[in-house]
Design a protein around this motif. Sequence first.
Motif, PDB file in Angstrom:
ATOM      1  N   ARG A   1       4.538   2.126   1.685  1.00 35.43           N
ATOM      2  CA  ARG A   1       5.242   2.255   0.988  1.00 35.43           C
ATOM      3  C   ARG A   1       5.233   2.881   0.344  1.00 35.43           C
ATOM      4  NH1 ARG A   1       8.579  -3.492  -0.342  1.00 35.43           N
ATOM      5  NH2 ARG A   1       8.294  -3.276  -2.892  1.00 35.43           N
ATOM      6  N   ASN A   2       5.533   4.700   0.428  1.00 34.45           N
ATOM      7  CA  ASN A   2       5.726   5.278  -1.171  1.00 34.45           C
ATOM      8  C   ASN A   2       6.797   4.955  -1.199  1.00 34.45           C
ATOM      9  OD1 ASN A   2       5.503   7.271  -2.523  1.00 34.45           O
ATOM     10  ND2 ASN A   2       4.408   8.476  -1.673  1.00 34.45           N
TER      11      ASN A   2
ATOM     12  N   LEU B   1       0.728  -1.301  -0.146  1.00 34.22           N
ATOM     13  CA  LEU B   1       0.497  -0.733   0.059  1.00 34.22           C
ATOM     14  C   LEU B   1       1.126   0.891   0.029  1.00 34.22           C
ATOM     15  CD1 LEU B   1      -2.691   0.393   2.209  1.00 34.22           C
ATOM     16  CD2 LEU B   1      -1.369   2.154   2.225  1.00 34.22           C
ATOM     17  N   SER B   2       0.842   1.840  -0.270  1.00 31.36           N
ATOM     18  CA  SER B   2       1.509   3.276  -0.904  1.00 31.36           C
ATOM     19  C   SER B   2       0.128   5.265  -0.507  1.00 31.36           C
ATOM     20  CB  SER B   2       2.153   4.164  -2.127  1.00 31.36           C
ATOM     21  OG  SER B   2       1.465   3.652  -3.378  1.00 31.36           O
ATOM     22  N   VAL B   3       0.778   5.101   0.396  1.00 33.97           N
ATOM     23  CA  VAL B   3      -0.402   6.754   0.263  1.00 33.97           C
ATOM     24  C   VAL B   3       0.565   8.081  -0.335  1.00 33.97           C
ATOM     25  CG1 VAL B   3      -1.113   7.951   2.089  1.00 33.97           C
ATOM     26  CG2 VAL B   3      -1.090   6.000   2.457  1.00 33.97           C
ATOM     27  N   ASN B   4      -0.043   8.589  -1.227  1.00 34.38           N
ATOM     28  CA  ASN B   4       0.233   9.455  -2.064  1.00 34.38           C
ATOM     29  C   ASN B   4      -0.528  11.069  -1.602  1.00 34.38           C
ATOM     30  OD1 ASN B   4       0.867  11.638  -3.891  1.00 34.38           O
ATOM     31  ND2 ASN B   4      -0.243  11.357  -5.353  1.00 34.38           N
TER      32      ASN B   4
ATOM     33  N   LEU C   1      -2.138  -1.426  -3.660  1.00 38.04           N
ATOM     34  CA  LEU C   1      -2.822  -0.087  -3.237  1.00 38.04           C
ATOM     35  C   LEU C   1      -2.934   1.235  -3.527  1.00 38.04           C
ATOM     36  CD1 LEU C   1      -5.769   0.659  -3.114  1.00 38.04           C
ATOM     37  CD2 LEU C   1      -5.283  -0.288  -0.677  1.00 38.04           C
ATOM     38  N   SER C   2      -2.741   2.311  -3.960  1.00 40.80           N
ATOM     39  CA  SER C   2      -1.621   3.427  -3.383  1.00 40.80           C
ATOM     40  C   SER C   2      -3.546   4.368  -3.470  1.00 40.80           C
ATOM     41  CB  SER C   2      -1.524   4.210  -5.218  1.00 40.80           C
ATOM     42  OG  SER C   2      -1.233   5.568  -4.998  1.00 40.80           O
TER      43      SER C   2
END
Lengths: 583, 236
Positions: free
Chosen positions: A404-405, A377-380, A516-517
């Motif tokens: 994990r951005n 999962l990465s958060v923008n 997932l972003s």
Amino acid sequence: MSKMPAPTGPRRGGGIRKHQRRDRDGDLVMGATPAPRTTPKQSHSANLTELRVTGWTDKAEVQRVIQFLERHAAKRSSNASKNGPSNIIKRTRVFGDVLHIFVRSDDVAAFGKINGFSFASTHGSQKLSISGSGITSRDGASTEQATSSDGNKVEHMKQTIEVLRGFLSRRYDADAKLLNLSTITSDEEVRKLGMFETKSTQTKFIPVLMKLCDEQLPTAEAKRDAIHSITVSNNDLTNLTLVSDLSRVLPDTKNLDLSGNKIENTKDLWLWKNKFRRLEHLVLTNNPLETSQPNWEQEVIAWYPRLRLLNGREVRTEAQIALLDAPKQTPRPSNVNIWLDEGKVGENFLLEFFPGFDTDRNAALQKFYDNNSTFSLSVNARARGGAGNQHEKTPWDSYLPQSRNLKFISGKRTRFQRRSRGLDQIQKAWTAMPPTRHPPLGPPNYSMDCQPQPGVPDPSGQYPRGVTGLMITIHGEYEEHRTAKGADEVVRRAFDRTFVLGPGGPAGVRVVSDMLSLRAAGGTPAWVLKPKEEAMVAQVRQATKLKAEMAVECLKAGNWDMDAAAQIFNAQKDQLPPEAFDP
Amino acid sequence: MNDESQLTAAEKAEYTADITACNAAEAFTDAYYFALQKDRQNIPSFYCPPLANGDQSVPFIAWNGEVFSDVVALQTRIQTLPHTWFDVESLDCDVLNPKFIPASEVKNGSGNDDEDLHRRMSITVAVAGAIRMEEQFKGPLREFSETFVLVPNPEKLTTKAVHFDKGWQKEWLIQSQNFRFTEWSANELVDPAEASVPMETDKTRVNGGKNTFRGTNKGIAGQFAAAGLLKGKGKA
């Protein structure tokens, strides 16, 4: 403070007149009616005229020569005082046996009158001749041209120019529009002149040639029309210093031949890097470059955007070059979903997965994932595009500790730990995520693509090179029940999610990779057509009986202009398959 | 997991593969988006060649709802784009198939099927970011999302370790790709003609009936509402 006397004028005569007339030099103006000054005083050296005085022999006598000239010219000048000393010669300089004097332009006539006067030198009487612009010699000819002492040089120059002019006309092929500068030394006349043999004259050869070219073809259009090609082959060039002027004078050249030279490196071509913007064909054969520098082609191709042929080999197609002139188009919203999903594997997966994810994550996990599945999962958090300030600014809460951005998480271990592999790790990650509710599948809630993905691992081991699975990319928004930090509310999150599906697992389809972003929710206009566009699609469908996707394609090709779309449809309607139309 | 020396051989291989994939994802996106912006002629060199038997299934390129049959077609499409400026805001990667290439094909490799995974793997790269179109500062700013699957470049399988000190040397090539605009720029959302309808009449009245410019002088309450703070959302 001492009182400075006027530099040249006579001392004031003790208050004889209260209002003395003085000219601007400070000289008293004698006589009742001074001649009105018609031209303003020119004091800057730029306004001075240079005259050349010859005929004297002894350098020691230069001062006397100057005084002699001054004395005689002043008597004939309207500017100078007739009685007092004057300085109508503003500056002097001696070069060899020529005395250069600088005088005001309105004094030139006075010097013209004393041209040919005899100066009483200690070596006997010497006739001084004055030349320069505005002075006529005793026999009436203008003396502006160089005097006889330069005669040989001028003669030589004229001869050289004639040779070069002849060379230019011999080497220009009007039918082929070709300027042929190959093997310059082989030209009989040029060789006789010896111009291309010594270093100092070599450097001048092309510049002079280009000057002549400029004379004959004064405008850029004339040059563009007359010269399409240049050949500089077989000149033993190691670099382009000698010929660099070609790119300046003939920048629109289309074909250029540099073959048979001694160019070893693309660095030696840098003088022409990014020049010749219309170059289409470049020949560099028979240069050491071809073997001494691998991949030299790539660099050269990049310098010339319209280069189509390099050493006769096609490096760009005509169509590619035509694109440079094509109008630029900003992409429009696209509501077309690419869905290459035979057997509805992807569709059935999504239909089951999202409700499962929302209601019972563990069941969904057990059904579609196995111990080799991965999730991350990465958060923008700094999504800046899109609707900007219309974004919902909800904190990222429990998502952040597992984001994990890679743009923000740089530690190797952290990166590795934040990737979940296998059922246990994925379950842990999903448990940490707040409850979600995804809207029903299909437009306009989502933009979805499903495409074949070769090389997916085969759990049975039957195909060691992998099997072809599916890659699903889905973009949309979901609702989240947010309880973090004491809140109790429903918020929206936008997400982009990529699933790679392969065979295996209890359901026959398993998730190999799930990424997932997340981003702040900001609406779906990227894949929802505006009402105006919907109306255009309806209009096209009515007129053409095209299917909806095809109508959108057609409008897109015409950049959403009805007339353009109509033209495109009329041009291509015969080639369209029957499936393109409504039954 | 606190000390690499405690890892088993399999875990170590997995770790090395993942870290290499992360480095590759970073180097690749830097190079690829640079090419889209400044070096569009160079785009085809990022893609794997079609299969030898005339199979056109790879590379598979989907770009904002269009499928491109080959790289040149995509390049053609990209070249008709106006000025673009990409800013990668989110990047993630995943080892898709650790054994995409048989161990025997790695030069100087061990030949063991469980080793050299970091040279043999295919990688999924997920990118999200902003894209500025048309003009450098004033053009519409959209959001995009793009997924790539990268496969090892057979010509670059010569070394055991991979470094990206010198940037992207095309150690992996694009096998499939999916690009989508995910958000439209705010100034593209409303047609200027439609926007002329005064939507904010209520707000101006809230502002004490003052004649205020729409949007530029909303007052504190308006600004808080726009930031989502009045609904109890957002940072306090």
